[in-house]
Motif scaffolding. Structure first.
Motif, PDB file in Angstrom:
ATOM      1  N   ASN A 296       0.828  -1.211   0.000  1.00  0.00           N
ATOM      2  CA  ASN A 296       0.000   0.000   0.000  1.00  0.00           C
ATOM      3  C   ASN A 296       0.866   1.267   0.000  1.00  0.00           C
ATOM      4  OD1 ASN A 296       0.770   0.511   2.655  1.00  0.00           O
ATOM      5  ND2 ASN A 296      -1.030  -0.522   3.508  1.00  0.00           N
ATOM      6  N   ASN A 297       0.198   2.435  -0.073  1.00  0.00           N
ATOM      7  CA  ASN A 297       0.900   3.733  -0.164  1.00  0.00           C
ATOM      8  C   ASN A 297       1.669   4.072   1.105  1.00  0.00           C
ATOM      9  OD1 ASN A 297      -0.026   4.150  -2.742  1.00  0.00           O
ATOM     10  ND2 ASN A 297      -1.819   5.323  -2.080  1.00  0.00           N
ATOM     11  N   ARG A 298       1.189   3.634   2.225  1.00  0.00           N
ATOM     12  CA  ARG A 298       1.888   3.878   3.476  1.00  0.00           C
ATOM     13  C   ARG A 298       3.274   3.238   3.443  1.00  0.00           C
ATOM     14  NH1 ARG A 298      -0.811   1.583   8.676  1.00  0.00           N
ATOM     15  NH2 ARG A 298      -0.447  -0.224   7.379  1.00  0.00           N
ATOM     16  N   ASP A 299       3.368   2.090   2.819  1.00  0.00           N
ATOM     17  CA  ASP A 299       4.643   1.412   2.704  1.00  0.00           C
ATOM     18  C   ASP A 299       5.606   2.209   1.819  1.00  0.00           C
ATOM     19  OD1 ASP A 299       3.723  -0.698   4.286  1.00  0.00           O
ATOM     20  OD2 ASP A 299       2.789  -1.642   2.541  1.00  0.00           O
ATOM     21  N   MET A 300       5.060   2.815   0.778  1.00  0.00           N
ATOM     22  CA  MET A 300       5.909   3.636  -0.082  1.00  0.00           C
ATOM     23  C   MET A 300       6.424   4.852   0.689  1.00  0.00           C
ATOM     24  SD  MET A 300       5.199   5.378  -3.767  1.00  0.00           S
ATOM     25  CE  MET A 300       4.946   3.810  -4.567  1.00  0.00           C
ATOM     26  N   LEU A 301       5.559   5.458   1.492  1.00  0.00           N
ATOM     27  CA  LEU A 301       5.968   6.600   2.296  1.00  0.00           C
ATOM     28  C   LEU A 301       7.110   6.207   3.230  1.00  0.00           C
ATOM     29  CD1 LEU A 301       5.500   9.519   3.239  1.00  0.00           C
ATOM     30  CD2 LEU A 301       3.893   8.598   4.910  1.00  0.00           C
ATOM     31  N   TRP A 302       6.985   5.054   3.885  1.00  0.00           N
ATOM     32  CA  TRP A 302       8.032   4.591   4.789  1.00  0.00           C
ATOM     33  C   TRP A 302       9.339   4.312   4.038  1.00  0.00           C
ATOM     34  CZ3 TRP A 302       8.118   5.645   9.590  1.00  0.00           C
ATOM     35  CH2 TRP A 302       6.941   5.754  10.314  1.00  0.00           C
ATOM     36  N   SER A 303       9.245   4.006   2.765  1.00  0.00           N
ATOM     37  CA  SER A 303      10.455   3.791   1.962  1.00  0.00           C
ATOM     38  C   SER A 303      11.108   5.121   1.576  1.00  0.00           C
ATOM     39  CB  SER A 303      10.122   3.011   0.692  1.00  0.00           C
ATOM     40  OG  SER A 303       9.611   1.748   1.001  1.00  0.00           O
ATOM     41  N   LEU A 304      10.300   6.157   1.369  1.00  0.00           N
ATOM     42  CA  LEU A 304      10.836   7.453   0.951  1.00  0.00           C
ATOM     43  C   LEU A 304      11.443   8.251   2.105  1.00  0.00           C
ATOM     44  CD1 LEU A 304       8.171   8.692  -1.607  1.00  0.00           C
ATOM     45  CD2 LEU A 304      10.489   7.905  -2.070  1.00  0.00           C
ATOM     46  N   ILE A 305      10.944   8.084   3.297  1.00  0.00           N
ATOM     47  CA  ILE A 305      11.440   8.851   4.447  1.00  0.00           C
ATOM     48  C   ILE A 305      12.951   8.700   4.623  1.00  0.00           C
ATOM     49  CG2 ILE A 305      11.373   9.036   6.969  1.00  0.00           C
ATOM     50  CD1 ILE A 305       8.331   8.711   6.759  1.00  0.00           C
ATOM     51  N   PRO A 306      13.516   7.498   4.611  1.00  0.00           N
ATOM     52  CA  PRO A 306      14.974   7.406   4.753  1.00  0.00           C
ATOM     53  C   PRO A 306      15.725   8.090   3.607  1.00  0.00           C
ATOM     54  CG  PRO A 306      13.961   5.244   5.048  1.00  0.00           C
ATOM     55  CD  PRO A 306      12.893   6.183   4.615  1.00  0.00           C
ATOM     56  N   LEU A 307      15.168   8.074   2.397  1.00  0.00           N
ATOM     57  CA  LEU A 307      15.826   8.740   1.273  1.00  0.00           C
ATOM     58  C   LEU A 307      15.845  10.263   1.464  1.00  0.00           C
ATOM     59  CD1 LEU A 307      14.415   6.703  -1.727  1.00  0.00           C
ATOM     60  CD2 LEU A 307      16.725   6.639  -0.799  1.00  0.00           C
ATOM     61  N   VAL A 308      14.735  10.833   1.913  1.00  0.00           N
ATOM     62  CA  VAL A 308      14.668  12.273   2.155  1.00  0.00           C
ATOM     63  C   VAL A 308      15.632  12.662   3.275  1.00  0.00           C
ATOM     64  CG1 VAL A 308      13.166  14.139   2.961  1.00  0.00           C
ATOM     65  CG2 VAL A 308      12.332  12.513   1.261  1.00  0.00           C
ATOM     66  N   VAL A 309      15.667  11.877   4.341  1.00  0.00           N
ATOM     67  CA  VAL A 309      16.583  12.157   5.445  1.00  0.00           C
ATOM     68  C   VAL A 309      18.027  12.122   4.960  1.00  0.00           C
ATOM     69  CG1 VAL A 309      17.451  11.267   7.655  1.00  0.00           C
ATOM     70  CG2 VAL A 309      14.995  11.423   7.246  1.00  0.00           C
ATOM     71  N   MET A 310      18.369  11.163   4.130  1.00  0.00           N
ATOM     72  CA  MET A 310      19.725  11.069   3.583  1.00  0.00           C
ATOM     73  C   MET A 310      20.058  12.300   2.732  1.00  0.00           C
ATOM     74  SD  MET A 310      21.378   8.375   4.559  1.00  0.00           S
ATOM     75  CE  MET A 310      22.590   8.113   3.308  1.00  0.00           C
ATOM     76  N   CYS A 311      19.128  12.751   1.902  1.00  0.00           N
ATOM     77  CA  CYS A 311      19.361  13.941   1.070  1.00  0.00           C
ATOM     78  C   CYS A 311      19.585  15.181   1.934  1.00  0.00           C
ATOM     79  CB  CYS A 311      18.184  14.170   0.128  1.00  0.00           C
ATOM     80  SG  CYS A 311      18.070  12.978  -1.207  1.00  0.00           S
ATOM     81  N   LEU A 312      18.760  15.367   2.965  1.00  0.00           N
ATOM     82  CA  LEU A 312      18.928  16.512   3.859  1.00  0.00           C
ATOM     83  C   LEU A 312      20.250  16.440   4.618  1.00  0.00           C
ATOM     84  CD1 LEU A 312      15.313  16.894   5.292  1.00  0.00           C
ATOM     85  CD2 LEU A 312      16.458  18.363   3.630  1.00  0.00           C
ATOM     86  N   LEU A 313      20.622  15.253   5.023  1.00  0.00           N
ATOM     87  CA  LEU A 313      21.891  15.075   5.725  1.00  0.00           C
ATOM     88  C   LEU A 313      23.078  15.444   4.825  1.00  0.00           C
ATOM     89  CD1 LEU A 313      23.264  14.100   8.316  1.00  0.00           C
ATOM     90  CD2 LEU A 313      23.345  11.815   7.312  1.00  0.00           C
ATOM     91  N   ILE A 314      23.053  15.000   3.586  1.00  0.00           N
ATOM     92  CA  ILE A 314      24.134  15.310   2.641  1.00  0.00           C
ATOM     93  C   ILE A 314      24.165  16.815   2.348  1.00  0.00           C
ATOM     94  CG2 ILE A 314      24.903  15.006   0.257  1.00  0.00           C
ATOM     95  CD1 ILE A 314      23.933  12.074   0.529  1.00  0.00           C
ATOM     96  N   ALA A 315      22.986  17.433   2.144  1.00  0.00           N
ATOM     97  CA  ALA A 315      22.930  18.881   1.886  1.00  0.00           C
ATOM     98  C   ALA A 315      23.445  19.661   3.092  1.00  0.00           C
ATOM     99  CB  ALA A 315      21.507  19.298   1.545  1.00  0.00           C
ATOM    100  N   GLY A 316      23.111  19.211   4.300  1.00  0.00           N
ATOM    101  CA  GLY A 316      23.587  19.879   5.504  1.00  0.00           C
ATOM    102  C   GLY A 316      25.079  19.779   5.672  1.00  0.00           C
ATOM    103  N   ILE A 317      25.633  18.624   5.373  1.00  0.00           N
ATOM    104  CA  ILE A 317      27.085  18.434   5.478  1.00  0.00           C
ATOM    105  C   ILE A 317      27.808  19.295   4.454  1.00  0.00           C
ATOM    106  CG2 ILE A 317      28.940  16.751   5.110  1.00  0.00           C
ATOM    107  CD1 ILE A 317      27.059  14.649   6.391  1.00  0.00           C
ATOM    108  N   ALA A 318      27.241  19.395   3.264  1.00  0.00           N
ATOM    109  CA  ALA A 318      27.869  20.189   2.199  1.00  0.00           C
ATOM    110  C   ALA A 318      27.646  21.688   2.397  1.00  0.00           C
ATOM    111  CB  ALA A 318      27.324  19.751   0.841  1.00  0.00           C
TER     112      ALA A 318
END
Length: 187
Positions: free
Chosen positions: A11-33
């Motif tokens: 279901n869509n909730r599962d997709m959301l749970w898959s995207l959350i770690p990707l968004v967190v990783m992107c923000l972490l990389i942008a913050g480090i840079a």
């Protein structure tokens, strides 16, 4: 073998749970840079670059083959840029940019090129004169078309002086008055 997908991928909730770690990783990389910032009030102006206009005027008066005038810049204006250019084989130009007290850019160009060569060189395209302004002893030809930046140019006999930028007409008049009231610098 099971012919159904695992329940976690159904279901869509599962997709959301898959995207959350990707968004967190992107923000972490942008913050480090250090390439990302959050500004809820919108962008803020940065510092004005430093430029020594006095040195540029002195250097250009010695090196260029025409008289350079150094106007008394109005209170609150800051010089922020400068350059020298060859005007389409017709002459040289000395360009100094300023940020006005209100934060608007205005450029002063002095050249030994003809008005017919200087205006399209600075504008990047041919322009048609739309009027004149009388400031002191000098008549300034005005080129104001549509959304393009306004250009004022005057023939001082020994050189042409051009003013352009997104600043209001009052700032153009202040700079035109200042440049018209000074004699050329001695090389």
């Amino acid at each position: 073998m099971a012919d159904k997908k695992p329940r976690i991928l159904q279901n869509n909730r599962d997709m959301l749970w898959s995207l959350i770690p990707l968004v967190v990783m992107c923000l972490l990389i942008a913050g480090i840079a250090s390439r990302c910032s959050f500004s809820p009030g919108g962008p803020t102006p940065g510092p004005i670059p430093s430029f020594d206009a006095d040195a540029a005027f002195k250097y250009d008066s010695r090196e260029l083959g025409f008289p350079i005038r150094k106007p008394e810049i109005p209170e609150g204006w800051t010089s922020n840029s400068g350059s020298r250019s060859v005007v389409s084989g017709d002459g040289d130009s000395s360009n100094i940019g300023f940020i006005t007290e209100a934060g608007r850019y205005i450029q002063l160009t002095q050249s030994n090129a003809s008005v017919e060569a200087l205006v399209p060189f600075v504008a990047g395209e041919p322009r048609i004169q739309t009027g004149t302004e009388q400031i002191g002893d000098h008549t300034w030809d005005v080129f104001a078309e549509g959304d393009a930046e306004v250009i004022w140019v005057s023939d001082f006999g020994d050189a042409r002086v051009l003013i352009t930028g997104p600043a209001p007409a009052e700032d153009f008049a202040q700079l035109a008055t200042a440049i018209g009231s000074v004699a050329p610098m001695q090389p």
